[in-house]
Design an enzyme around this catalytic site. Structure first.
Site, mmCIF file in Angstrom:
data_model
loop_
_atom_site.group_PDB
_atom_site.id
_atom_site.type_symbol
_atom_site.label_atom_id
_atom_site.label_comp_id
_atom_site.label_asym_id
_atom_site.label_seq_id
_atom_site.Cartn_x
_atom_site.Cartn_y
_atom_site.Cartn_z
ATOM 1 N N LEU A 44 0.809 -1.217 0.000
ATOM 2 C CA LEU A 44 0.000 0.000 0.000
ATOM 3 C C LEU A 44 0.841 1.266 0.000
ATOM 4 O O LEU A 44 0.444 2.285 -0.559
ATOM 5 C CB LEU A 44 -0.931 0.009 1.223
ATOM 6 C CG LEU A 44 -1.984 -1.098 1.283
ATOM 7 C CD1 LEU A 44 -2.732 -1.045 2.604
ATOM 8 C CD2 LEU A 44 -2.952 -0.991 0.117
ATOM 9 N N GLY A 45 1.993 1.223 0.640
ATOM 10 C CA GLY A 45 2.847 2.407 0.703
ATOM 11 C C GLY A 45 4.124 2.104 1.446
ATOM 12 O O GLY A 45 4.267 1.056 2.079
ATOM 13 N N LYS A 46 5.091 3.009 1.366
ATOM 14 C CA LYS A 46 6.363 2.799 2.049
ATOM 15 C C LYS A 46 6.940 4.131 2.500
ATOM 16 O O LYS A 46 6.669 5.190 1.941
ATOM 17 C CB LYS A 46 7.353 2.070 1.147
ATOM 18 C CG LYS A 46 7.647 2.754 -0.180
ATOM 19 C CD LYS A 46 8.582 1.889 -1.019
ATOM 20 C CE LYS A 46 8.858 2.543 -2.369
ATOM 21 N NZ LYS A 46 9.766 1.711 -3.208
ATOM 22 N N GLY A 47 7.756 4.053 3.561
ATOM 23 C CA GLY A 47 8.418 5.227 4.096
ATOM 24 C C GLY A 47 9.885 4.948 4.322
ATOM 25 O O GLY A 47 10.438 3.980 3.786
ATOM 26 N N ASP A 48 10.530 5.799 5.141
ATOM 27 C CA ASP A 48 11.971 5.660 5.321
ATOM 28 C C ASP A 48 12.353 4.516 6.250
ATOM 29 O O ASP A 48 13.469 4.011 6.182
ATOM 30 C CB ASP A 48 12.568 6.977 5.835
ATOM 31 C CG ASP A 48 11.898 7.449 7.109
ATOM 32 O OD1 ASP A 48 10.830 6.902 7.451
ATOM 33 O OD2 ASP A 48 12.447 8.359 7.762
ATOM 34 N N VAL A 49 11.437 4.093 7.124
ATOM 35 C CA VAL A 49 11.784 3.019 8.061
ATOM 36 C C VAL A 49 10.869 1.801 7.942
ATOM 37 O O VAL A 49 11.017 0.845 8.702
ATOM 38 C CB VAL A 49 11.755 3.527 9.519
ATOM 39 C CG1 VAL A 49 12.806 4.584 9.741
ATOM 40 C CG2 VAL A 49 10.370 4.026 9.905
ATOM 41 N N GLY A 50 9.946 1.804 7.013
ATOM 42 C CA GLY A 50 9.060 0.651 6.904
ATOM 43 C C GLY A 50 8.088 0.759 5.753
ATOM 44 O O GLY A 50 8.159 1.681 4.935
ATOM 45 N N ASP A 108 1.560 16.200 13.100
ATOM 46 C CA ASP A 108 1.838 15.811 11.714
ATOM 47 C C ASP A 108 0.565 15.761 10.876
ATOM 48 O O ASP A 108 0.376 14.849 10.074
ATOM 49 C CB ASP A 108 2.544 14.451 11.690
ATOM 50 C CG ASP A 108 3.256 14.194 10.362
ATOM 51 O OD1 ASP A 108 3.550 15.173 9.649
ATOM 52 O OD2 ASP A 108 3.518 13.021 10.030
#
Length: 566
Positions: free
Chosen positions: A201-207, A320
């Site tokens: 579904l999505g990704k970021g910098d740590v997971g 945020d």
């Protein structure tokens, strides 16, 4: 984490049980006595552990007085006129030791607990002192021999160890119910192998976040998988604990729901509700002009305000807020997500009720002052999304919950104009605009038609000085009492039809989305076999053999939150 455990004193319960199991002894009559070193209240705690659900047992206060009397003749007399039964509430009060005294209570028949209770405290009592009248029965007349045998088994040498282990497990896993009485935390066996990946579904910098299917139930969830190594490298370990704590303790219709959290040797897992509507940001991109009308935006800003109010009441600052962190439920209502940047006050206060001098309507005349919950809480972290960062964060002078109302103003503006008000060509220009420029409302030919009340609300939310900003004095109450929200029925937001109803995938016979049309991402390591792919991906099976020494995630608790509607 202590907050995720049972609120009752489980340790004290364990110690009491061990004390009594060691001190309980059998006398010549076949009954049980106590060494006399423990207080009666400890025995009650022990009895409650074993007979918590046996609400039909009753004590005879008059009988108890006679049985404990030194005069054996008085002890042999039977009470007259004793009622046949006793209500559940009266029985429970007497088990707790909060019922009427022996002198003033009414006789109601005795039971096995009464006998054991009296012999338990009557240390040193000999056989000749035991009254002859030992015919005990339940208040409903049933035989208690089964209960006698059960208690004998409990105090037998073999039964002590077995029962103690059972009690410890019961106390440790006792469900915690929150104030809303709608969610509980229980001990269940669930782990990475309980799920199978479906889609990235999505990704970021740590997971990364995956759509997963639970093998046992077939239900779909959004699984957030965080790399321990990356979090340590980027000094983001504490953020995982903050997010888990907020999700596990929150219970609000506009905050994403947590179902499971656990860890493997390499990863942390947060299993949450899958919001089929996707990101609110994507929904905005599909709208004409990539923006909303004033009335449409009012609906979503009201829901976000309600969610922020709840977080502030709980002692959290969100920090945020942006369209990417707002998800759309299948019903079209918003759900806040991504709480890794959130901060909790260590000394949250109680909210107060305030009355507005110029309330827009009678129904909005009173509100909760959420500022009082985190009035003295300031943090110095430089976090947030560049175009949404408040002036006080840029200045580095510390910030309070007022930053959430600044971001609410930025979000409102972006919903209306498809851009943020202080965006510059680069980061430095953006920060300069935030610090020095006033908000400008475009007046070109095709510009959205915005009311003066709407502009007034945005201006008050985007005041540079946090002490003068709307929401800085009474929190959410200031915002909710603004005339712009005059016709908003805050208590009925969840039952109001949203402006955007997501177009969902077809639903199968089990009520789950039909995802057969989705193509499996090649990056997914479904087989958990490194030989099948050159890309190192996150496995959903428990890894073994990793030795991290001092593991900073050792206290990341495995928690399952059960919801009454499941």
């Amino acid at each position: 984490m202590n907050e995720l455990h049972d609120g009752e004193s489980s340790e004290e319960g364990r110690i009491n049980v061990e004390d009594h199991l060691e001190e309980a002894k059998k006398d010549d009559t076949g009954h049980w006595k106590h060494s006399g070193t423990a207080k009666p209240s400890k025995f009650r705690a022990f009895i409650r552990l074993h007979f918590k659900d046996s609400r039909k047992f009753a004590f005879s206060r008059k009988k108890e007085k006679e049985l404990t009397s030194e005069d054996s003749d008085a002890a042999n007399q039977s009470p007259s006129g004793a009622p046949e039964s006793q209500t559940e509430e009266e029985s429970d009060r007497k088990i707790d030791g909060t019922g009427s005294s022996a002198e003033g209570g009414d006789g109601s028949g005795t039971d096995s607990i009464s006998v054991i209770k009296k012999s338990f405290f009557k240390s040193g009592r000999k056989k000749k002192d035991v009254p002859k009248s030992r015919n005990v029965s339940r208040s409903n007349g049933a035989d208690t021999s089964v209960q006698r045998e059960k208690l004998k088994d409990i105090f037998s040498p073999h039964g002590k160890e077995k029962e103690l282990a059972h009690i410890k497990k019961t106390v440790a896993t006792r469900a915690r119910t929150y104030s809303s009485n709608s969610i509980k935390i229980c001990d269940v066996e669930v782990g990475p192998s309980s799920f199978e990946k479906v889609f990235l579904l999505g990704k970021g910098d740590v997971g990364r976040v995956y759509l997963v299917r639970e093998k046992k139930s077939g239900k779909f969830y959004a699984m957030k998988v965080l790399s321990k190594q990356e979090m340590i490298k980027r000094n983001k370990s504490k953020r995982a604990f903050a997010e888990q704590h907020i999700l596990a303790t929150s219970n609000h219709p506009f905050i994403v729901t947590l179902y499971h959290s656990f860890q493997s040797d390499e990863y942390l897992y947060l299993c949450m509700e899958y919001c089929m509507g996707g990101e609110f940001f994507r929904a905005l991109q599909r709208r004409p002009g990539r923006c909303l009308s004033e009335n449409e935006a009012k609906f979503y800003i009201a829901e976000v305000t309600a969610a922020l109010e709840y977080l502030h009441l709980m002692g959290f600052i969100y920090r945020d807020l942006k369209p990417e962190n707002i998800l759309l439920h299948e019903s079209g209502h918003i759900m806040l997500s991504d709480f890794d940047l959130s901060k909790q006050s260590n000394s949250a206060g109680a909210p107060t009720v305030i009355q507005a001098r110029n309330a827009p309507s009678a129904q909005n005349a009173y509100a909760l002052d959420t500022k009082s919950c985190i009035a003295d809480f300031r943090t110095n972290s430089f976090v947030g999304t560049e175009e949404y960062i408040a002036p006080e964060v840029i200045k580095g002078c510390g910030h309070t919950s007022a930053v959430d109302w600044w971001t609410l103003g930025i979000l409102f503006y972006e919903m209306l104009y498809a851009t943020t008000p202080f965006k510059g060509k680069n980061r430095n220009m953006t920060f300069s605009n935030i610090l020095h420029k006033d908000v400008i409302f475009p007046e070109y030919a095709d510009a959205p038609s915005i009311s003066s009340l709407c502009k007034n609300l945005i201006r008050k939310l985007l005041v540079k000085d946090e002490n003068d900003r709307l929401g800085s004095q009474a929190g959410a109450a200031d915002v909710k009492l603004h005339p712009f929200f005059k016709n908003v029925q805050w208590a009925l937001l969840r039952h109001t039809e949203p402006p955007i109803i997501p177009k969902l995938a077809p639903i199968d016979e089990k009520g789950n989305p039909n995802i057969s049309h989705l193509k499996e991402s090649k990056s997914l390591d479904i087989t958990h076999s490194p030989q099948n792919t050159q890309t190192v991906e996150v496995p959903l099976s428990n890894l073994s053999g990793a030795d991290h020494g001092d593991d900073p995630f050792e206290s990341f608790n495995s928690v399952t939150v059960h919801h009454e509607w499941d």
